[in-house]
Design a protein around this motif. Structure first.
Motif, PDB file in Angstrom:
ATOM      1  N   VAL A   1      -3.804 -47.151  48.431  1.00 32.84           N
ATOM      2  CA  VAL A   1      -4.415 -46.042  47.684  1.00 32.84           C
ATOM      3  C   VAL A   1      -5.762 -46.483  47.105  1.00 32.84           C
ATOM      4  O   VAL A   1      -6.731 -45.721  47.128  1.00 32.84           O
ATOM      5  CB  VAL A   1      -3.461 -45.508  46.593  1.00 32.84           C
ATOM      6  N   THR A   2      -5.837 -47.713  46.600  1.00 34.45           N
ATOM      7  CA  THR A   2      -7.123 -48.194  46.084  1.00 34.45           C
ATOM      8  C   THR A   2      -8.149 -48.305  47.205  1.00 34.45           C
ATOM      9  O   THR A   2      -9.333 -48.038  46.982  1.00 34.45           O
ATOM     10  CB  THR A   2      -6.996 -49.536  45.345  1.00 34.45           C
ATOM     11  N   TRP A   3      -7.686 -48.664  48.413  1.00 33.08           N
ATOM     12  CA  TRP A   3      -8.615 -48.725  49.541  1.00 33.08           C
ATOM     13  C   TRP A   3      -9.123 -47.336  49.907  1.00 33.08           C
ATOM     14  O   TRP A   3     -10.304 -47.167  50.235  1.00 33.08           O
ATOM     15  CB  TRP A   3      -7.952 -49.384  50.738  1.00 33.08           C
ATOM     16  N   LEU A   4      -8.247 -46.334  49.855  1.00 31.82           N
ATOM     17  CA  LEU A   4      -8.682 -44.961  50.128  1.00 31.82           C
ATOM     18  C   LEU A   4      -9.759 -44.541  49.142  1.00 31.82           C
ATOM     19  O   LEU A   4     -10.780 -43.958  49.518  1.00 31.82           O
ATOM     20  CB  LEU A   4      -7.497 -43.995  50.061  1.00 31.82           C
ATOM     21  N   GLU A   5      -9.523 -44.836  47.870  1.00 35.41           N
ATOM     22  CA  GLU A   5     -10.490 -44.481  46.835  1.00 35.41           C
ATOM     23  C   GLU A   5     -11.823 -45.193  47.073  1.00 35.41           C
ATOM     24  O   GLU A   5     -12.895 -44.583  46.982  1.00 35.41           O
ATOM     25  CB  GLU A   5      -9.940 -44.839  45.455  1.00 35.41           C
ATOM     26  N   ARG A   6     -11.765 -46.478  47.383  1.00 35.30           N
ATOM     27  CA  ARG A   6     -12.986 -47.257  47.628  1.00 35.30           C
ATOM     28  C   ARG A   6     -13.777 -46.665  48.789  1.00 35.30           C
ATOM     29  O   ARG A   6     -15.007 -46.504  48.718  1.00 35.30           O
ATOM     30  CB  ARG A   6     -12.619 -48.709  47.922  1.00 35.30           C
TER      31      ARG A   6
ATOM     32  N   THR B   1     -11.338 -31.672  51.691  1.00 37.39           N
ATOM     33  CA  THR B   1     -10.292 -32.526  52.234  1.00 37.39           C
ATOM     34  C   THR B   1     -10.911 -33.629  53.077  1.00 37.39           C
ATOM     35  O   THR B   1     -11.803 -33.368  53.886  1.00 37.39           O
ATOM     36  CB  THR B   1      -9.312 -31.713  53.107  1.00 37.39           C
ATOM     37  N   ARG B   2     -10.399 -34.835  52.863  1.00 40.45           N
ATOM     38  CA  ARG B   2     -10.775 -35.995  53.662  1.00 40.45           C
ATOM     39  C   ARG B   2      -9.578 -36.447  54.486  1.00 40.45           C
ATOM     40  O   ARG B   2      -8.449 -36.351  54.030  1.00 40.45           O
ATOM     41  CB  ARG B   2     -11.151 -37.187  52.780  1.00 40.45           C
ATOM     42  N   ARG B   3      -9.875 -36.987  55.653  1.00 35.11           N
ATOM     43  CA  ARG B   3      -8.875 -37.716  56.429  1.00 35.11           C
ATOM     44  C   ARG B   3      -9.280 -39.178  56.436  1.00 35.11           C
ATOM     45  O   ARG B   3     -10.467 -39.504  56.350  1.00 35.11           O
ATOM     46  CB  ARG B   3      -8.793 -37.190  57.861  1.00 35.11           C
ATOM     47  N   PHE B   4      -8.277 -40.036  56.561  1.00 29.56           N
ATOM     48  CA  PHE B   4      -8.487 -41.473  56.619  1.00 29.56           C
ATOM     49  C   PHE B   4      -7.654 -42.054  57.751  1.00 29.56           C
ATOM     50  O   PHE B   4      -6.569 -41.546  58.059  1.00 29.56           O
ATOM     51  CB  PHE B   4      -8.027 -42.150  55.319  1.00 29.56           C
TER      52      PHE B   4
ATOM     53  N   ALA C   1      -4.035 -40.766  56.481  1.00 32.69           N
ATOM     54  CA  ALA C   1      -3.891 -40.067  55.204  1.00 32.69           C
ATOM     55  C   ALA C   1      -4.798 -38.844  55.164  1.00 32.69           C
ATOM     56  O   ALA C   1      -5.824 -38.780  55.854  1.00 32.69           O
ATOM     57  CB  ALA C   1      -4.228 -41.009  54.043  1.00 32.69           C
ATOM     58  N   HIS C   2      -4.375 -37.895  54.355  1.00 28.10           N
ATOM     59  CA  HIS C   2      -5.178 -36.726  54.001  1.00 28.10           C
ATOM     60  C   HIS C   2      -5.251 -36.707  52.480  1.00 28.10           C
ATOM     61  O   HIS C   2      -4.225 -36.881  51.814  1.00 28.10           O
ATOM     62  CB  HIS C   2      -4.504 -35.416  54.438  1.00 28.10           C
TER      63      HIS C   2
ATOM     64  N   ASN D   1      -4.755 -62.058  54.805  1.00 28.56           N
ATOM     65  CA  ASN D   1      -5.843 -62.492  55.699  1.00 28.56           C
ATOM     66  C   ASN D   1      -6.135 -61.531  56.843  1.00 28.56           C
ATOM     67  O   ASN D   1      -7.036 -61.804  57.636  1.00 28.56           O
ATOM     68  CB  ASN D   1      -5.609 -63.908  56.248  1.00 28.56           C
ATOM     69  N   ASP D   2      -5.407 -60.419  56.942  1.00 27.17           N
ATOM     70  CA  ASP D   2      -5.772 -59.419  57.943  1.00 27.17           C
ATOM     71  C   ASP D   2      -7.156 -58.867  57.626  1.00 27.17           C
ATOM     72  O   ASP D   2      -7.491 -58.607  56.462  1.00 27.17           O
ATOM     73  CB  ASP D   2      -4.781 -58.243  57.956  1.00 27.17           C
ATOM     74  N   GLU D   3      -7.944 -58.676  58.658  1.00 27.94           N
ATOM     75  CA  GLU D   3      -9.240 -58.002  58.555  1.00 27.94           C
ATOM     76  C   GLU D   3      -9.025 -56.587  59.060  1.00 27.94           C
ATOM     77  O   GLU D   3      -8.521 -56.391  60.165  1.00 27.94           O
ATOM     78  CB  GLU D   3     -10.299 -58.731  59.375  1.00 27.94           C
ATOM     79  N   LEU D   4      -9.390 -55.604  58.233  1.00 24.73           N
ATOM     80  CA  LEU D   4      -9.105 -54.203  58.541  1.00 24.73           C
ATOM     81  C   LEU D   4     -10.379 -53.368  58.484  1.00 24.73           C
ATOM     82  O   LEU D   4     -11.371 -53.780  57.883  1.00 24.73           O
ATOM     83  CB  LEU D   4      -8.096 -53.647  57.531  1.00 24.73           C
ATOM     84  N   GLN D   5     -10.300 -52.187  59.071  1.00 26.24           N
ATOM     85  CA  GLN D   5     -11.362 -51.199  58.936  1.00 26.24           C
ATOM     86  C   GLN D   5     -10.725 -49.872  58.540  1.00 26.24           C
ATOM     87  O   GLN D   5      -9.719 -49.460  59.130  1.00 26.24           O
ATOM     88  CB  GLN D   5     -12.140 -51.036  60.242  1.00 26.24           C
ATOM     89  N   LEU D   6     -11.328 -49.249  57.534  1.00 29.19           N
ATOM     90  CA  LEU D   6     -10.851 -47.957  57.050  1.00 29.19           C
ATOM     91  C   LEU D   6     -11.942 -46.927  57.286  1.00 29.19           C
ATOM     92  O   LEU D   6     -13.072 -47.090  56.817  1.00 29.19           O
ATOM     93  CB  LEU D   6     -10.502 -48.039  55.558  1.00 29.19           C
TER      94      LEU D   6
END
Length: 145
Positions: free
Chosen positions: A32-37, A95-98, A112-113, A76-81
């Motif tokens: 959730v913090t990543w979505l906000e960021r 509305t945003r999608r992620f 996520a929506h 240590n996973d490298e991710l992309q959002l």
């Protein structure tokens, strides 16, 4: 990357030790913090940062998150959002999608929506989007076929 929709706004993320819960993977609250960021960084790119929100006495506040956790992320996973604005009534709601992906194996970890409502900061009450929001967010709305 196999994004669900074209031209996402993307941020890079690294899963740190503090993100890991007792089950050995990234805690759901961290997502959730990543979505906000990601949403904030996209807004900033569109010229709508916190100082602009304060100047306009308006903000886009979360009213609903709908999150599908599809696979775990590990230390240590490298991710992309990626995020897209997929809907805006140009009055109150947007509305945003992620989509969260792990480039190493191409796995989608989350979809996520999030629904936002425009509020007046000074009162916390819903208020119409100012022209600056329509001008900033409007062109970013992805036209879905």
């Amino acid at each position: 990357m196999n994004w669900d929709l074209a031209t996402p706004f993307v941020i890079d993320l690294s899963v740190g030790a503090d993100d890991i819960d007792g089950l050995g993977h990234a805690n759901n609250a961290v997502y959730v913090t990543w979505l906000e960021r990601c949403a904030w960084r996209h807004s900033q790119r569109l010229g709508l940062d916190l100082s602009e929100y304060r100047r306009l006495d308006r903000a886009m506040a979360v009213v609903r998150h709908e999150i599908d956790y599809l696979a775990a992320a590990y230390e240590n996973d490298e991710l992309q959002l990626g995020t897209w604005i997929v809907e805006s009534d140009q009055k109150l709601k947007m509305t945003r999608r992620f989509q969260l992906m792990r480039p190493r194996d191409g796995a989608t970890l989350l979809r996520a929506h999030t629904t936002f409502c425009c509020i007046e900061l000074s009162s916390g009450k819903p208020k119409r989007m100012p022209p600056e929001f329509i001008d900033g967010y409007g062109p970013a709305v992805l036209r879905l076929a």
